[in-house]
Motif scaffolding. Sequence first.
Motif, PDB file in Angstrom:
ATOM      1  N   VAL A 187     -27.761  24.632  41.649  1.00 40.36           N
ATOM      2  CA  VAL A 187     -26.451  24.005  41.473  1.00 40.36           C
ATOM      3  C   VAL A 187     -26.585  22.486  41.520  1.00 40.36           C
ATOM      4  O   VAL A 187     -25.990  21.766  40.717  1.00 40.36           O
ATOM      5  CB  VAL A 187     -25.470  24.522  42.547  1.00 40.36           C
ATOM      6  N   LEU A 190     -23.230  31.645  48.997  1.00 44.82           N
ATOM      7  CA  LEU A 190     -22.626  32.907  49.405  1.00 44.82           C
ATOM      8  C   LEU A 190     -22.617  33.850  48.215  1.00 44.82           C
ATOM      9  O   LEU A 190     -22.187  33.475  47.117  1.00 44.82           O
ATOM     10  CB  LEU A 190     -21.202  32.657  49.911  1.00 44.82           C
ATOM     11  N   PHE A 221     -29.412  29.600  45.740  1.00 47.61           N
ATOM     12  CA  PHE A 221     -29.276  28.931  44.447  1.00 47.61           C
ATOM     13  C   PHE A 221     -28.726  27.527  44.582  1.00 47.61           C
ATOM     14  O   PHE A 221     -28.225  26.956  43.622  1.00 47.61           O
ATOM     15  CB  PHE A 221     -28.397  29.777  43.507  1.00 47.61           C
ATOM     16  N   PRO A 280     -17.754  34.075  45.424  1.00 45.08           N
ATOM     17  CA  PRO A 280     -19.150  33.727  45.675  1.00 45.08           C
ATOM     18  C   PRO A 280     -19.442  32.349  45.104  1.00 45.08           C
ATOM     19  O   PRO A 280     -18.772  31.917  44.167  1.00 45.08           O
ATOM     20  CB  PRO A 280     -19.927  34.804  44.899  1.00 45.08           C
ATOM     21  N   GLY A 281     -20.425  31.671  45.667  1.00 43.22           N
ATOM     22  CA  GLY A 281     -20.757  30.359  45.123  1.00 43.22           C
ATOM     23  C   GLY A 281     -21.506  29.499  46.108  1.00 43.22           C
ATOM     24  O   GLY A 281     -21.898  29.946  47.179  1.00 43.22           O
ATOM     25  N   CYS A 282     -21.682  28.255  45.704  1.00 45.70           N
ATOM     26  CA  CYS A 282     -22.386  27.285  46.536  1.00 45.70           C
ATOM     27  C   CYS A 282     -21.348  26.323  47.092  1.00 45.70           C
ATOM     28  O   CYS A 282     -20.552  25.768  46.335  1.00 45.70           O
ATOM     29  CB  CYS A 282     -23.400  26.544  45.667  1.00 45.70           C
TER      30      CYS A 282
END
Lengths: 212, 435
Positions: free
Chosen positions: B94, B243, B90, B250-252
């Motif tokens: 983002v 992640l 993603f 979680p995230g970018c």
Amino acid sequence: MAWKTIDRNEPVVDAGATPVLTEAIRGKIESFFPRYPTKRAVLLPALHVIQDALGFIGWQAMKEVADLLEIHPSAVFDTISFYTHFWTKPRGEKVVTVCRSISCELLGGREVLEAVKDHLGIGEHETTGDGKYSIAVEECLAGCDHGPCLLVNERMHKCVKAADVPALLADAGNADHGLPRSDLFDGPVVDDDRDDGVIASTSDVVEMQDSN
Amino acid sequence: MGSYEPVLLKNRGVEGSCTLKVHRAGGGYAGAEKALKLSSDEVIEEVKKANLRGRGGAGFPAGVKWSFLPKDREKTILCVNGDESEPPTFSNRVLMESDPHMLIEGIIIAAYATRSQVAYVYLRVEFHEQFHILQLAIDEAYAAGLLGKDVLGSGFDLDVYVHRGAGAYVCGEETGLIESLEGKRGWPRIKPPFPAVEGAFGLPTVVNNVETLANLPHIMTRGADWFQSIGAGSSTGPKLFCLSGPVNRPGCFEGAMDMTCEELIYGDDYGRGMVDDVGVKAVFPGGISMGVLTGDELGMKMDFDDPRNFGLLGLGTAAAVVVDVETDMRDVLLNVSRFYSHESCGQCTQCREGTSWMYRIASRIAMGAGRIEDLDLLEQVSGRMGMMPGYSICGLPDGAAFPIRGLVQKFRTEYEEHMGRQRDGRAEAVLRVLN
């Protein structure tokens, strides 16, 4: 069985059929022509415009868009049948698209999908009797950091729990996404084609299996 | 790594980060201005010197890709690949929702370098919010004279249009994307001819990923040497890592390509460990197509080269999904194989049939009706599909083979244990119903 000869020079749109593409829809489709070197390339934008306006793309709409883009209706159907986004039969006012990719599934996406199905009493790619909701599944909505996620029309709902599903679906504003919008793909409002609570005419419905 | 200064995501979380005003305030469009003062060949040279490798998965150097365009061409088409359908990726999303003008600036630079007068941003249809954000940013750029006729007073004309897809993974493959752009089914084309020679509408075409293009403004303003100074070897420049899964954060994340998979999951700047401190059983470190790591292989470096040492296809999209120890690997196998059987476009027999076979085999293993020979069968089928053995048009079946083969090889004991616990005769009974 004898082969039926098709005269390619015949007009593709039946003269007696009631047109479904309004002037507004045609105008919007034509506004995409200058963007591409060929008319065929306008097909995907055109299908988006039609689906946004009419809810689905039936036989008659396929023929009319073929006429507009100067391609054969079979070419239109060929393209439509490849993509999972397009509906060839009437769908509900709101489409709930549940993500079933790995990240969402690890966090409980499967339970969310089951909860949506249970609550609405329908299966994947089906529509409720009152025409309010349809269910779709998608491979990945690219919202993996907020899994499990689902879309109600264009609004993304993040970190959905199965227990939250009834409240989410009961909320009338669950499809408003509250962001500034570009008007490019916002279909014109069509009231006469879709009566409240009743699924639009099914005469030009194509029963198409979910492409697998 | 605490000292890493974000470049691509510098405006994330900033109020009004999608507006031209905020982008300009952070030095936006300076890269485009600088590029437009150079010749297009000089821009290509700078990007080549930076060794900007494609961020979409294959890692092919963007500058080299551009130089394949025929010298005597009259028209060129730039396609921006924002189809981002690889689970669990993603980063493009983002980027577009936090700084769309950075992408537009990158498009201007790439279009100028490749002498393209039109750029199509192929956006997957599920990106509804991102579509509106990007379209509004494009409208704003047109109004400010950054797009359209005479970009920034340089005499260079550029039109940027967003082309929305309609839900097909294979349209992220560059020739599938081109076919879809032409209004057809997204069937990848046989190469050669390569898109650089004959692409969209028969014209020389360049397809670049959103993240690749977002790097261009920074290469122009800060120079190729700066780009080379981040990371090491042939894996340089800022990179976005995604992640997801049961991790605390979680995230970018943005970083250099010198961290390990373990750092990404446990690092304070990144994932901050697993929820409830459960162990890691498996990780798909580069999007599911690249293959799988076991919990003991987390020392893998997240760069373009190291994944090959662990039996992976490559870095891919650098999007990691973590599978915890409590997860049944049969479910993972089922999910992964279903994805490919659904998304195979159906042109090449071994992919169309092979992915469906693998899904059916995975289904019966998940139903508790697996047979030991099914594991060999999965390995066999996955070894006979894809571009690597030379059977397919595009890389989708390779992307199907690697994770499935990896799962079977690396977690074979677990599958065998499950099968060992099945009731006698269960497999035969279920198979009779299934077949």
